[in-house]
Design an enzyme around this catalytic site. Structure first.
Site, PDB file in Angstrom:
ATOM      1  N   PHE A 151      -0.220   9.488  -3.762  1.00  0.00           N
ATOM      2  CA  PHE A 151      -0.594   8.060  -3.243  1.00  0.00           C
ATOM      3  C   PHE A 151       0.014   7.258  -4.416  1.00  0.00           C
ATOM      4  CE2 PHE A 151      -2.901   4.864  -0.653  1.00  0.00           C
ATOM      5  CZ  PHE A 151      -3.327   5.734   0.372  1.00  0.00           C
ATOM      6  N   GLN A 272      -5.238  -8.752  -2.704  1.00  0.00           N
ATOM      7  CA  GLN A 272      -3.882  -8.017  -2.479  1.00  0.00           C
ATOM      8  C   GLN A 272      -3.406  -8.031  -0.986  1.00  0.00           C
ATOM      9  OE1 GLN A 272      -4.442  -3.593  -2.198  1.00  0.00           O
ATOM     10  NE2 GLN A 272      -3.405  -3.823  -4.306  1.00  0.00           N
ATOM     11  N   HIS A 274      -0.753  -6.352   1.636  1.00  0.00           N
ATOM     12  CA  HIS A 274      -0.249  -5.073   2.090  1.00  0.00           C
ATOM     13  C   HIS A 274       0.970  -5.276   2.982  1.00  0.00           C
ATOM     14  CE1 HIS A 274       0.358  -1.267   3.655  1.00  0.00           C
ATOM     15  NE2 HIS A 274      -0.426  -0.591   2.650  1.00  0.00           N
ATOM     16  N   LEU A 284      -3.773  -2.433   9.811  1.00  0.00           N
ATOM     17  CA  LEU A 284      -2.714  -1.907   8.583  1.00  0.00           C
ATOM     18  C   LEU A 284      -1.851  -0.724   9.445  1.00  0.00           C
ATOM     19  CD1 LEU A 284      -2.177  -1.674   5.597  1.00  0.00           C
ATOM     20  CD2 LEU A 284      -3.994   0.074   5.607  1.00  0.00           C
ATOM     21  N   GLU A 287       1.498   3.233   4.705  1.00  0.00           N
ATOM     22  CA  GLU A 287       2.876   3.380   4.169  1.00  0.00           C
ATOM     23  C   GLU A 287       3.540   4.398   4.241  1.00  0.00           C
ATOM     24  OE1 GLU A 287       1.024   1.389  -0.113  1.00  0.00           O
ATOM     25  OE2 GLU A 287       1.995   3.095  -0.464  1.00  0.00           O
ATOM     26  N   ARG A 318       4.114  -2.093  -3.179  1.00  0.00           N
ATOM     27  CA  ARG A 318       3.475  -3.117  -2.225  1.00  0.00           C
ATOM     28  C   ARG A 318       3.785  -4.456  -2.575  1.00  0.00           C
ATOM     29  NH1 ARG A 318      -2.642  -0.866  -1.333  1.00  0.00           N
ATOM     30  NH2 ARG A 318      -2.246   1.469  -0.333  1.00  0.00           N
ATOM     31  N   HIS A 384      -5.421  -7.769   2.373  1.00  0.00           N
ATOM     32  CA  HIS A 384      -5.981  -6.383   2.254  1.00  0.00           C
ATOM     33  C   HIS A 384      -7.446  -6.136   1.429  1.00  0.00           C
ATOM     34  CE1 HIS A 384      -6.059  -2.078   3.084  1.00  0.00           C
ATOM     35  NE2 HIS A 384      -5.715  -1.703   1.932  1.00  0.00           N
ATOM     36  N   ARG A 426      -5.360  -3.676  -7.299  1.00  0.00           N
ATOM     37  CA  ARG A 426      -5.983  -2.612  -7.160  1.00  0.00           C
ATOM     38  C   ARG A 426      -5.063  -1.187  -6.651  1.00  0.00           C
ATOM     39  NH1 ARG A 426      -7.697   0.302  -2.860  1.00  0.00           N
ATOM     40  NH2 ARG A 426      -7.493  -1.351  -1.333  1.00  0.00           N
TER      41      ARG A 426
END
Lengths: 612, 235
Positions: A151, A272, A274, A284, A287, A318, A384, A426
């Protein structure tokens, strides 16, 4: 697909519902009397991962706990998380909690409190094993251990090495399985849920939190919950923005209730975004779409990332990609001049899209009506995650002054709280971890508190007054303004003026808009005057929460004259450690938002430039 | 897009004796789902329209309803896929209506509680380690653990319409999710509820649940698997 029209003809259901077989609920409501007071040792507000973990911990210790939630527990937004939950289990390759510690600190752009982060990453493996013991159906490695995946931002060797397999996963439904398993455990341990109860106020007496009031959505009526301990776990505030990955329910309720009780909020400027949200809704897209080789295309048909990250192109982090998209949109190169660009997967071919990106394809088809095999998918940056929240110490106790003084009887955990473990940004898979670790820790701390035998404080006579006033005001409101329209103006402007790129001019304009909306909010009307399942009433009250919270987000963003993590000021594009390596504390007052600061806890890793 | 006619079931417990159908006509935007249309109505035409919604991307299970006679999630039903511009939206069948499209899900949850919907173990787990489970054993849970409790299956089941004590496809799918989990040791605790005339033996394999499930799960298969398990247990 066949349809079962045979038994009941479409359009004849009205008669059907009037038969005895499926009778309409019209019994007299139970417990609508405002003097209907419930007494529990502890009350938890919210039933996502943080709330249910806290409730479970308290219940298992033998105390009487009630969990209030405005949606049935398994509808909570923790369930939407897909990718995983971070923990250095080292099931597939070498990994260490110290590496996870470093990655989280770096990801936070050095604004995260390192004592809190260290505790969280150390607790991570144990909490994963606890989840497994509860029954979470994790994906498995060939030797039967919990499966882990890569990740963004999680790497080996204190940021120097390659990506590391750290995200514990259950296919792409990790949040869903954790949420459902926690709910199952709550059922097993008979946690008392008050489902579809909408909390209206905290009851504070002599600097102590002694309960909450809530609206019973199904039956109507105000309820008072008297408790020795109250845990807020109300989730995020993505609904301040028009384009968001968040659920309709993420309306900042807990944050605004805390502010109304005189508490400050911490680091609210950090939201944040995205880069790959479906245009129009913000849903969403993983990714993985970029990871598998998808292109980002502007109105001229260019792969515009060549201007912003010529080496990494679409695979840049991001925040870099979100900013690149927004630069194109602001330069008028959004598709057709609109606020979106294209994610083009067509060159990958039908076979690869079906095999490697089935969920991306499914989401695009179901929610945008676009098949990525045939057409490019319209996308835009989407709000997000909210790093800021109600200030707590590492025991999850809410701080009345934002710094040291505990507001006795009140805890907060999960996205609504700011411990702070995420600082200015984050890392993916750290949110489920934060909610779980701090939900549990809040529960444990409540248990420790209850074991000292505190007394039930006598409820003041006017305990429910603010709640009654608010509900009566909305139910009888007669003004010209429509809540849905005010909310739309707020959300759309927040997205463009307080979004990916911010500057003084935009933020000042946004602040004026909010002030104007707050005035107009006083003159709303609603079209449903009933008391039973009145979602119009709820939406109107939620709008009040959004307006108050958005004011603090904008004021905090205006106040922080630097760029750090998710907060990017085009007029102050550099991180400024000399002046701004500190947490913002913001109080909403009659005279506007007031600020104070507290230092960042730095124990092990000295701030350095955040480069990937 | 063309003008659509939305025919929506309305019932206000404080005003109406019985339900009625109310019509709304407007032109939806391309790409809209049924939930987008409901939101448009609530936020622009009629604020009193009542329905449940939360995540709006098919994972929370709040917005199960009957759309042109077929159960599904409003949030993931594209208007253009309905093949008609007349859209009739009703609450899930078989459950009491609270208001408009909101039904009382308690009877549905009660069936879940009856099968003890949690992992039951007797062997203590290893300390500070996970229990091991082979990928093959884990695979047995695929098609069972993904359920979002939206109620579309049980509400579509004619057997449930006729027998409100029938556990229904959802609770039985959930039971299978645990009984086929290699870690679970709760056969004894669950057998009485499941091996009952209102349990697995009540299912008439009508397959409506399979048609209705928005997550493309197969509760009927799970029920058949449970029957085999029970028969083996008796032999």
């Amino acid at each position: 697909m066949s349809e079962y029209r045979g038994m009941f003809k479409v359009g004849e259901c009205a008669k059907y519902y009037n038969t005895e077989d499926a009778k309409v609920v019209h019994e007299e409501p139970k417990g609508v009397d405002i003097h209907n007071v419930h007494v529990h040792d502890a009350v938890v507000v919210g039933a996502g991962l943080a709330g249910m973990f806290a409730a479970l911990e308290i219940k298992k210790a033998g105390y009487d706990v009630a969990c209030l939630t405005k949606v049935f527990p398994t509808r909570s937004h923790s369930g939407a998380a897909q990718g995983g939950i971070a923990a250095a289990l080292a099931n597939l390759e070498e990994d260490h909690v110290e590496w996870h510690f470093f990655d989280t600190v770096k990801g936070s752009d050095y604004l995260g409190d390192q004592d809190a982060i260290e505790l969280m990453v150390k607790e991570a493996p144990r909490i994963i094993y606890e989840y497994e013991h509860m029954g979470v159906p994790f994906s498995r490695t060939p030797d039967g251990k919990i499966m882990q995946r890569y990740f963004g931002g999680h790497v080996k060797d204190f940021g120097r090495g390659k990506p590391v397999l750290r995200a514990c996963m259950a296919a792409d439904r990790t949040g869903h399985v954790l949420l459902h398993t926690l709910w199952e455990q709550c059922v097993k341990h008979q946690v008392r849920f008050y489902s579809e109860f909408f909390v209206l106020s905290l009851i504070i007496k002599d600097g102590k939190c002694i309960g909450v009031t809530a609206w019973d959505l199904i039956n109507g009526g105000i309820h008072v919950f008297q408790a020795k301990a109250v845990v807020l776990a109300t989730g995020g505030y993505g609904r301040c923005f028009s384009i968001t990955t968040n659920s309709h329910a993420n309306t900042a309720d807990g944050l605004s209730l805390a502010m109304r009780a005189g508490l400050p909020l911490e680091d609210m400027e950090f939201v944040q975004f995205h880069p790959t949200g479906l245009a129009g809704s913000g849903i969403l897209l993983s990714e993985g779409a970029r990871g598998e080789g998808g292109y980002l295309i502007n109105d001229l048909g260019e792969r515009f990332m060549k201007r912003y990250a010529p080496d990494k192109m679409e695979l840049a982090p991001r925040d870099v990609v979100s900013r690149a998209e927004w630069s194109e949109i602001e330069a008028g190169r959004g598709i057709g001049g609109q606020q979106y660009v294209y994610l083009d997967l067509r060159h990958l071919g039908a076979e690869k899209i079906k095999e490697r990106l089935p969920q991306v394809r499914e989401l695009a088809m179901k929610f945008a009506g676009v098949d990525p095999i045939e057409e490019p998918v319209p996308i835009q940056p989407t709000a997000h995650y909210s790093m800021g929240g109600i200030p707590t110490d590492i025991r999850c106790r809410v701080l009345a002054d934002g710094k040291e003084k505990w507001l006795e009887g009140l805890w907060a955990a999960g996205e609504c709280a700011c411990v702070s473990v995420h600082g200015a940004n984050r890392l993916g898979t750290n949110s489920l971890l934060d909610a779980s670790v701090h939900g549990k820790r809040a529960g444990k701390d409540v248990v420790a508190y209850l074991s000292t035998n505190p007394v039930f404080e006598v409820l003041p006579e006017d305990a429910a007054e603010p709640a009654i006033k608010e509900v009566e005001w909305v139910l009888n409101s007669n003004g010209p303004e429509r809540p849905a329209e005010l909310r739309k103006i707020l959300q759309e402007n927040m997205y463009t003026l307080c979004g990916v790129f911010r500057d003084q001019e935009k933020l000042e304009k946004m602040y004026e808009i909010i002030k104007d909306l707050q005035k107009r909010y006083k003159n709303i009307h609603i079209e449903d005057r009933g008391t039973k399942f009145n979602t119009h009433l709820m939406e109107a009250i939620e709008l009040g929460h959004l307006l108050e919270t958005a004011e603090v987000i904008v004021a905090s963003a205006l106040n922080r004259t630097e760029s750090r993590g998710a907060h990017y000021r085009t007029d102050y594009p550099k991180r400024d450690d000399d002046n701004w390596l500190k947490h913002t504390l913001a109080w909403r007052t009659e005279e506007g938002v007031k600020f104070d600061y507290k230092p960042v806890v730095i124990t092990r890793f000295k701030p350095e430039e955040r480069k990937y | 897009m063309a003008e659509y006619t939305f025919r929506i079931f309305r019932y206000d417990p404080e005003k109406d004796e019985t339900g009625r159908i109310q019509e709304y006509r407007f032109e939806p935007e391309p790409g809209w789902t049924v939930l987008d249309a409901l939101n448009y109505i609530k936020w622009n035409l009629d604020g009193s329209l009542t329905y449940r919604r939360a995540c709006r991307h098919g994972i929370c299970g709040s917005c199960g309803m009957t759309i042109n006679g077929k159960n599904g999630l409003a949030c993931e039903t594209q208007l253009k896929d309905l093949g008609t511009t007349v859209v009739t939206i009703e609450p899930l069948r078989g459950f009491p209506v609270i208001k408009d499209l909101v039904v009382d899900m308690e009877p549905f949850y009660d069936k879940l509680y009856a099968i003890k919907p949690y992992l039951i173990t007797k062997t203590p787990p290893p300390t500070d380690k996970e229990r091991l489970q082979s990928p093959e054993d884990r695979k047995k849970l695929d098609g069972k653990y993904e359920c979002i409790l939206c109620g579309c299956c049980t509400s579509s089941c004619p057997t449930y319409w006729a027998d409100k004590n029938f556990l229904g496809p959802n609770a039985l799918l959930k039971a299978a999710r645990f009984l086929f989990d290699s870690r679970d040791e709760g056969f004894e605790e669950r057998v009485n509820a499941i091996d009952d005339k209102h349990g697995i033996w009540r299912c008439h394999t009508i397959f409506n649940c399979v048609e209705a499930c928005p997550k493309e799960l197969n509760p009927t298969q799970a029920i058949v698997d449970l029957r085999k398990l029970m028969l083996r247990g008796r032999l």
